[in-house]
Design an enzyme around this catalytic site. Structure first.
Site, short mmCIF file in Angstrom:
data_model
loop_
_atom_site.label_atom_id
_atom_site.label_comp_id
_atom_site.label_asym_id
_atom_site.label_seq_id
_atom_site.Cartn_x
_atom_site.Cartn_y
_atom_site.Cartn_z
CB SER A 28 -0.86 -0.14 1.44
OG SER A 28 -1.91 -0.82 1.29
CG HIS A 59 -2.88 -2.20 -3.92
ND1 HIS A 59 -1.91 -3.03 -3.61
CD2 HIS A 59 -3.20 -1.69 -2.51
CE1 HIS A 59 -1.51 -3.06 -2.31
NE2 HIS A 59 -2.22 -2.16 -1.67
CG HIS A 81 -5.10 -7.31 -0.01
ND1 HIS A 81 -5.05 -6.30 -1.01
CD2 HIS A 81 -3.84 -6.85 0.72
CE1 HIS A 81 -4.10 -5.39 -1.08
NE2 HIS A 81 -3.32 -5.54 0.11
CE1 TYR A 83 -8.74 -5.82 1.49
CE2 TYR A 83 -6.74 -6.47 2.88
CZ TYR A 83 -7.19 -5.50 1.90
OH TYR A 83 -6.35 -4.65 1.23
CD GLU A 84 -8.31 -6.90 -2.90
OE1 GLU A 84 -8.86 -6.60 -3.87
OE2 GLU A 84 -7.17 -7.16 -2.67
CB ALA A 111 1.48 -0.23 4.50
CG MET A 209 -4.96 -6.28 6.95
SD MET A 209 -6.08 -5.38 6.23
CE MET A 209 -6.40 -4.27 7.75
CB SER A 210 -0.45 -8.04 2.38
OG SER A 210 0.74 -7.50 2.87
CG ASN A 233 -1.22 2.33 11.47
OD1 ASN A 233 -0.68 1.88 10.09
ND2 ASN A 233 -1.52 1.59 12.54
CG HIS A 245 -6.53 2.76 3.17
ND1 HIS A 245 -5.48 1.78 3.11
CD2 HIS A 245 -6.53 3.10 1.79
CE1 HIS A 245 -5.06 1.73 1.92
NE2 HIS A 245 -5.69 2.26 1.09
N1 HPA Z 1 -3.04 -3.28 11.04
C1 HPA Z 1 -3.33 -3.99 9.96
N2 HPA Z 1 -3.03 -3.53 8.67
C2 HPA Z 1 -2.11 -2.33 8.48
C3 HPA Z 1 -1.95 -1.75 9.64
C4 HPA Z 1 -2.73 -1.93 10.74
O1 HPA Z 1 -2.56 -1.17 11.91
N3 HPA Z 1 -1.46 -0.48 9.30
C5 HPA Z 1 -1.26 -0.90 7.76
N4 HPA Z 1 -1.76 -1.83 7.47
#
Ligand code: HPA
Length: 271
Positions: A28, A59, A81, A83-84, A111, A209-210, A233, A245
């Site tokens: 990301s 993306h 992903h 989750y998609e 990320a 998540m990847s 973050n 996001h």
């Molecule tokens: N959690 C999950 N996936 C993420 C995060 C997070 O805090 N930041 C960027 N991708």
């Protein structure tokens, strides 16, 4: 699965991808790096029959074939992903396509949320290992013996020898590089504060998540793997603020130059 891989190999080979040494998956907000490769050529996932296409903002959904440091690189600008809604076996497609083109080393990036409280937004973390908490596995289903064994070893997924060398190199270049464990949640929800406390207790330094499905697929077919997380973050509940996001994309944008410096170092001096 094999038909889709063969179709992808054919289209990519037509753009000169055969013999690529390094595969690069860009997470990301980090996709722009691919456009800076020397002599870039593009193949959209949508132009490959059967290929899933990511709809996540930030993306781009295409392969980029290019060069860096005299090496041929095949990059995925954007990934799909779990989750998609695609089974994880389909998340192995890109890596297996790269394998058929000749790739020996996968550089996989993402990320991620920082769980280790010594991290901050902008920390670059070399992935030392992962915890697959996604609830699935890309190798579920019939094993493709031509790629690897039914029960693959996972004791050195993120190639230790490369990590050791990269830490020395990045220190000598003044690039700060943390090292830690990446834990994959399925998403698409960000985690709850309780889940983040659990993740820390279980030994995670970052969550996302990847990456895990691709790293598993790469290790299965005996590729070397380097994983890089950009902490965009701090994970839920650590700071007194909600996650978004937009924040992820913004931090990725701010850190893009440092991130590119690290990837350049990997492609030009490590591999
Ligand atoms: N959690 C999950 N996936 C993420 C995060 C997070 O805090 N930041 C960027 N991708």
């Amino acid at each position: 699965m094999l038909e889709i891989i063969n179709a992808a190999v054919e289209r990519l080979a037509a753009q000169g991808a055969m013999g690529a040494q390094v595969g690069l998956i860009l997470g990301s907000g980090l996709g722009d790096y691919a456009e800076g490769l020397d002599n870039p050529k593009f193949v959209n996932y949508a132009d490959i029959p059967g290929y899933p296409v990511s709809e996540v903002v930030g993306h781009k959904s295409r392969f980029v074939i290019g060069e860096r440091g005299g090496k041929k690189i095949i990059a995925m600008q954007g990934r799909f992903h779990f989750y998609e809604g695609v089974p994880q076996s389909l998340l192995a497609l890109g890596v297996r396509t790269m394998k058929q083109l000749g790739v020996k080393t996968l550089v996989v990036t993402n990320a991620a949320g920082g769980v280790n409280t010594s991290y901050h937004a902008g920390t670059l973390m070399l992935i030392s290992d992962h915890i697959n908490y996604s609830g699935s596995n890309p190798l579920i289903g019939k094993n493709l013996d031509e790629f690897g064994p039914r029960f693959p070893d996972q004791s050195d997924v993120y190639t230790r020898a490369l990590r050791t060398k990269l830490q020395v190199l990045s220190a000598s270049e003044g690039i700060e590089l943390a090292e830690g464990v990446y834990m994959m949640f399925s998403g698409p929800t960000y985690e709850t504060p309780a889940e983040i406390r659990m993740a820390r207790t279980l030994g995670a330094d970052a969550v996302g998540m990847s990456t895990v499905p691709e790293a598993i697929a790469a290790a299965h077919c005996k590729m070397q793997v380097i994983g890089i997380s950009l902490i965009t973050n701090m994970a839920a509940g650590i700071l007194n603020q909600p996650l978004s996001h937009e924040e992820v994309a913004e931090t990725a944008g701010i850190a893009a130059t440092r991130f590119a410096g690290l990837i350049d170092l990997i492609l030009e001096k490590l591999l």
